[in-house]
Structures are given as structure tokens and as C-alpha cells.
Design an enzyme around this catalytic site. Structure first.
Site, short mmCIF file in Angstrom:
data_model
loop_
_atom_site.label_atom_id
_atom_site.label_comp_id
_atom_site.label_asym_id
_atom_site.label_seq_id
_atom_site.Cartn_x
_atom_site.Cartn_y
_atom_site.Cartn_z
N THR A 86 41.12 31.59 27.29
CA THR A 86 41.37 30.34 28.03
C THR A 86 40.70 30.46 29.40
OG1 THR A 86 43.53 31.27 28.69
CG2 THR A 86 43.53 29.69 26.89
N PHE A 152 51.95 39.88 28.75
CA PHE A 152 51.92 40.43 30.11
C PHE A 152 51.22 41.80 30.18
CE2 PHE A 152 55.56 37.59 29.89
CZ PHE A 152 55.35 36.78 31.00
N ARG A 154 48.69 44.88 30.63
CA ARG A 154 47.59 45.14 31.58
C ARG A 154 46.51 45.92 30.87
NH1 ARG A 154 50.77 48.95 35.30
NH2 ARG A 154 51.45 49.45 33.19
N LYS A 207 54.48 32.59 32.80
CA LYS A 207 53.26 33.40 32.80
C LYS A 207 52.41 33.11 34.05
CE LYS A 207 49.85 35.96 31.68
NZ LYS A 207 49.91 37.41 31.76
N PHE A 252 51.69 46.90 43.56
CA PHE A 252 50.79 45.81 43.95
C PHE A 252 50.67 45.65 45.46
CE2 PHE A 252 48.95 43.22 40.55
CZ PHE A 252 49.28 44.06 39.50
N GLY A 260 40.41 40.76 40.90
CA GLY A 260 39.42 40.20 39.98
C GLY A 260 39.98 40.27 38.58
N CYS A 263 42.14 37.66 34.28
CA CYS A 263 43.36 36.82 34.35
C CYS A 263 43.62 36.21 35.73
CB CYS A 263 44.57 37.64 33.92
SG CYS A 263 44.52 38.05 32.18
N LYS A 324 38.99 47.03 37.24
CA LYS A 324 39.94 48.11 37.49
C LYS A 324 39.59 49.26 36.56
CE LYS A 324 43.71 46.36 34.60
NZ LYS A 324 45.13 46.20 34.55
N1 LIG Z 1 42.98 40.43 28.93
C1 LIG Z 1 44.19 40.56 29.45
O1 LIG Z 1 44.51 41.53 30.12
C2 LIG Z 1 45.23 39.49 29.21
C3 LIG Z 1 46.57 39.75 29.52
C4 LIG Z 1 47.51 38.76 29.29
C5 LIG Z 1 47.12 37.53 28.79
N2 LIG Z 1 45.82 37.29 28.51
C6 LIG Z 1 45.45 35.99 27.94
O2 LIG Z 1 45.24 36.15 26.55
C7 LIG Z 1 44.20 35.27 26.11
C8 LIG Z 1 43.10 36.06 25.44
O3 LIG Z 1 42.52 36.91 26.41
P1 LIG Z 1 41.53 38.11 26.01
O4 LIG Z 1 41.26 38.87 27.23
O5 LIG Z 1 42.06 38.81 24.81
O6 LIG Z 1 40.23 37.24 25.57
P2 LIG Z 1 38.92 37.75 24.83
O7 LIG Z 1 37.84 36.89 25.30
O8 LIG Z 1 38.80 39.24 24.94
O9 LIG Z 1 39.21 37.45 23.28
C9 LIG Z 1 39.31 36.18 22.73
C10 LIG Z 1 38.76 36.26 21.30
O10 LIG Z 1 39.06 35.02 20.63
C11 LIG Z 1 38.00 34.75 19.74
N3 LIG Z 1 38.08 33.33 19.34
C12 LIG Z 1 37.88 32.22 20.08
N4 LIG Z 1 38.12 31.11 19.35
C13 LIG Z 1 38.49 31.52 18.12
C14 LIG Z 1 38.89 30.86 16.94
N5 LIG Z 1 38.96 29.53 16.88
N6 LIG Z 1 39.19 31.59 15.86
C15 LIG Z 1 39.12 32.93 15.89
N7 LIG Z 1 38.78 33.63 17.00
C16 LIG Z 1 38.47 32.94 18.10
C17 LIG Z 1 36.75 35.13 20.53
O11 LIG Z 1 35.66 35.35 19.68
C18 LIG Z 1 37.24 36.41 21.21
O12 LIG Z 1 36.94 37.57 20.46
C19 LIG Z 1 43.75 34.50 27.35
O13 LIG Z 1 44.45 33.29 27.42
C20 LIG Z 1 44.18 35.41 28.47
O14 LIG Z 1 44.42 34.69 29.66
C21 LIG Z 1 44.86 38.24 28.70
#
Ligand SMILES: NC(=O)c1ccc[n+]([C@@H]2O[C@H](COP(=O)([O-])OP(=O)(O)OC[C@H]3O[C@@H](n4cnc5c(N)ncnc54)[C@H](O)[C@@H]3O)[C@@H](O)[C@H]2O)c1
Length: 449
Positions: A86, A152, A154, A207, A252, A260, A263, A324
């Protein structure tokens, strides 16, 4: 439980692997063929400590599989998690929900029997309602309910966070979802992890409020660091002094180059936009966003000042590129702004990161030299800058570095060293919010009121 995890990124892969480890039957689905091919071949497309072993164990036990074919995975599932990205929407900073909505449509077309659709992606309040509307519109006959279960974890400590969370938040509107979600998280339930069952909209807001608060806490101590430099105080001791108060807490409160990552930047911005749309602006977070944006380039000015006011034609070694340690994630890393600003001022960059170099090549300016170690990054450098506090940078051999460098200057943007320690090796040392190196401590009388 049979689980389909839509999106095999940082969150989807870790959650999927952990659910499989709990004993559930998990299908991880991603559109990205390359990612799925790698996973099928036993490779893990991201760096997250312990994830390769966890996936390998659960593949061997037959509890986790990877596919690009959403339909059978969703049809077989009791619970379908949406864990797609997102990002910030180009132009206005709102969360881009196109991946979530597109996943919702595909899920609707494929679901079979009562299905709990769980939004794990970070999404603005009301997205659950919209996902519900999309599914209902696509499949008026479907038996389903939509839950919000924000994540949540990290990066860098994701498995530990998932298995030993501070809390699990579940927002639901249909009583049937309560029992299914309790079953999904039962192993953690037994471990007494606090589970907060609440309404869907409340879960969605929790969140954003959590991330905004943490971003604000970092930004607060960063501003106190600047003040500490100006008045001759030590920000690390200020942080300790306030953090020992349980109402504040010690975490924190590490001053640095600004937050950065994948998120905080996008989530703070999305919360600001949501609040403005509802005519209840959250000014504290608007300011947090603005302060943090300017901070990253300000860190480059700190480096330039350490180099005597100019870096044109000079070589700067940069240690740490990811936002990080213990991740390969470069999304919105402070290193990007710091390096870009130094390049803009004519510096040559020699950079090293233990895991992030491949991702860094995609986002950093072209003419950067990538080194294979800290020492190679220091070769011929006029200054060395620590941007990310990887463990590999915590016990550097400064005699060896000094011999390799043209000039002995260390700018420690993470405050991981003590000045005396570095100065002993003939280095000039600059850090963040700690006095002595770059300020003249004014007497109390000299401070303007
Ligand atoms: N990365 C973090 O530390 C973290 C922590 C908490 C919450 N989040 C939230 O979780 C969500 C995902 O974050 P992320 O870091 O894992 O993202 P990311 O970009 O690493 O992974 C997302 C994956 O979804 C796939 N995708 C997109 N549309 C799709 C579909 N229609 N069908 C199948 N696969 C699809 C993409 O190819 C990608 O591999 C975000 O909303 C983020 O804000 C992330």
C-alpha cells in the site's frame, strides 16, 4: 486452518511461514513470477534473519507452498489474508489501494464456501468497508466476512515479532470471524499474547496511530538532538533521563538521520491525508512529516561541514545503506537523501552495506562505487559516514581505516561510537546531538532569551 496469503513480500512471507509453523496449511500467492520461482527453488527473495530456515522447515513438512495461481489457493482456504503493498499514491500522498482492491476482486471471483477475508496490509480507515463492497458487488452470492488484522512486525526481527507480538489486533463485524481468527492465532493465544478484539474501523486506525506515534517519538528526539548540540547537552543522556520514566519509555529515543523505511514515511503521510479529509487535521503528525523530510538532507550538510564546508572532488565512504540493520529494504532509506545531497555537492561516493547493495543499485544515483567491505569503502576517502548501524560497523579497526583514508574524519549518524575512542586513533569525530566536537558550549549568560 487452510490459509491463503495474497502477497509474498516482507509481511506475507513472514506471516505465511509463521502460520505454517503454527501448524496451519498455507498457500503463499504472488503475481511476481520471479519471486515465486525463487521460492519454489528453495531461495528466499528478501533478506530477513531466520526466514530461509523457517520456510525450508515448513516446505519439508508440507505446510507451505508457493504459487502464482490465486484461484485454487483461495477456493481451498478458510481464511484469505491480503498482504499486498500500500505505497504512497503518486502526487497526493494518500495510500494507493489499487493492489488491495485488485486482490479483493480476484478473491471474490475465487472464493468457495464461507471465507474470512483478512486485511493485513496497512490501510486507511474504511478500506475494510470498501473491500466488503467490492466482494459483494463481484460475487453477490458469496458467504464471507472482512476482518482487519494489521501487522506490527519489524523488518530485521520479523519472525520474533510475529511469534512473540506485543499484541494482536483483530477488527471484526461478524461473530463468525471472531472464532476463526482465535483459531488462526491459537498458538499465540496459548502463549498469552494480548489479543485485542475490536471493531474493524478501530483496528485500521490503531495501525496508523501506532506508526504515527513512533515516527513522532523519533522526530522528537531528533529535534532534541539538534537542541542538545546548540546548548551543549548530550542527547543520549537526555534520552536515558526521560526514557526511564515509564510513561515515556526508553525505546525509539535514539537520535539519528531521520526515520525511513517501507512504513513510517508512507503511513504518516496517509494518516495526515485521512485526517485532513475528515476535517480533523493531526498537526503533530503534519509537523513530524515536515521535520523528518528536511532532516535527511540536513545530515548531508553535517557531513559537508565535517569536511571543512565543501565536498566537491572529495571522496566520501558511506557505511550502511538500508533504512535499518538486518534487512535489505532500501525503501525511503535516509541514505538515499544523504547520498543524493552529497553527490549534488560534487562528492564521489564509495558505499558498502552488508545486505542492501543490490536493492541500493536500483535507487541510488548511477555513478556510485560499491565496495565489498567497510575497509574497501574507506580506501582513499576524505571522510567516512555511518548511516545505518549494522553490527558489522560496531567494532571497526580504526588504525586500519585511518591508513586507508586520505583524511581521518568519521561522521557517526547513529551515535554508535564514543568520541574518545575514535579521537585516540587520530580521527575527527562528529555525531548527532552529543557535545564537544563541533560546538562551543555557550555560558548560561550568552544564551539569548
Ligand atoms: N514491511 C514491513 O515491515 C511492514 C510491517 C507492517 C505492515 N506492513 C504493511 O504490509 C503491507 C505489505 O508490505 P510489504 O513490505 O510486505 O510489501 P512488499 O512490497 O514487500 O510485498 C507485497 C507483495 O504483494 C504482491 N502483490 C501485489 N498485488 C498482488 C495481487 N493482486 N496478488 C498477489 N500478489 C500481489 C507484490 O508482488 C509483492 O510481492 C503494506 O501495507 C505494509 O504497509 C509492512
Amino acid at each position: 486452518m487452510r490459509i491463503a496469503m495474497i502477497g509474498a513480500g516482507y509481511v506475507g512471507l513472514v506471516s505465511g511461514a509463521c502460520f505454517a509453523d503454527f501448524g496451519h496449511d498455507v498457500a503463499c500467492v504472488d503475481l511476481d513470477e520471479k519471486k515465486i520461482q525463487m521460492l519454489k527453488a528453495g531461495q528466499v527473495p528478501i533478506y530477513e534473519p531466520g526466514l530461509d530456515q523457517l520456510i525450508a522447515d515448513n516446505v519439508e513438512a508440507g505446510r507451505i507452498a508457493f504459487t502464482t495461481d490465486l484461484k485454487p489457493a483461495v477456493a481451498a482456504a478458510d481464511v484469505v489474508f491480503i498482504a499486498v503493498g500500500t505505497p504512497s499514491r503518486r502526487g497526493d500522498g494518500h495510500a494507493d489501494l489499487s493492489f488491495v482492491y485488485s486482490a479483493a476482486r480476484s478473491i471474490a471471483e475465487s472464493m468457495d464456501g464461507f471465507t474470512v477475508v483478512v486485511d493485513k496490509s496497512t490501510v486507511p480507515v474504511g478500506t475494510g468497508d470498501e473491500v466488503e463492497r467490492i466482494i459483494r458487488e463481484t460475487r453477490p452470492d458469496a458467504d464471507f466476512t472482512v476482518v482487519s488484522n494489521p501487522e506490527f512486525l519489524r523488518e530485521g526481527a520479523a519472525i520474533e515479532d510475529f511469534k512473540r507480538p506485543d499484541r494482536i489486533v483483530i477488527g471484526f463485524e461478524d461473530e463468525r470471524a471472531h472464532d476463526v481468527m482465535a483459531e488462526v492465532y491459537r498458538p499465540l493465544y496459548l502463549n498469552q499474547a494480548p489479543i485485542l478484539f475490536t471493531q474493524r474501523r478501530t483496528a485500521e486506525l490503531i495501525k496508523y496511530a501506532a506508526n504515527a506515534f513512533l515516527a513522532m517519538k523519533i522526530t522528537f528526539i531528533n529535534e532534541v538532538a539538534d537542541l542538545s548540540e546548540a546548548v551543549g547537552a548530550n542527547v543520549q543522556e537526555v534520552a536515558r533521563g526521560i526514557g526511564l520514566d515509564n510513561r515515556i519509555g526508553r525505546k525509539f529515543l535514539n537520535a539519528g538521520p531521520g526515520y525511513g523505511g517501507s512504513c513510517f514515511p508512507k503511513d504518516t503521510l496517509a494518516l495526515v491525508k485521512t485526517a485532513q479529509d475528515h476535517n480533523t487535521p493531526i498537526r503533530l503528525i503534519e509537523t513530524t512529516v515536515a521535520v523528518n523530510d528536511t532532516r535527511k538532507r540536513a545530515m548531508a550538510r553535517k557531513v559537508i561541514a565535517a569536511c571543512g564546508g565543501a565536498v566537491r572532488g572529495k571522496t566520501v565512504g558511506v557505511l550502511g545503506l538500508t533504512f535499518k540493520p538486518n534487512t535489505d529494504d532500501m525503501r525511503d532509506s535516509p541514505a538515499i537523501s544523504v547520498i543524493q545531497a552529497l553527490v549534488d555537492q560534487g562528492a564521489r561516493i564509495r558505499a558498502y552495506d552488508p545486505e542492501g547493495m543490490e536493492a541500493a543499485r536500483q535507487v541510488l544515483p548511477d555513478d556510485i562505487t560499491y565496495a565489498t567491505s567497510s575497509y574497501e569503502a574507506a580506501k582513499g576517502a576524505d571522510a567516512l559516514v555511518i548511516v545505518t548501524e549494522w553490527n558489522a560497523f560496531r567494532a571497526l579497526d580504526f588504525d586500519r581505516l585511518g591508513k586507508l583514508m586520505r583524511d581521518r574524519i568519521l561522521v557517526d549518524l547513529r551515535n554508535i561510537y564514543r568520541r574518545e575512542e575514535i579521537e585516540r586513533h587520530g580521527f575527527a569525530y562528529k555525531s548527532v546531538g552529543r557535545p564537544g566536537e563541533d560546538i562551543e558550549v555557550p555560558g548560561p549568560g550568552s544564551i539569548a532569551s
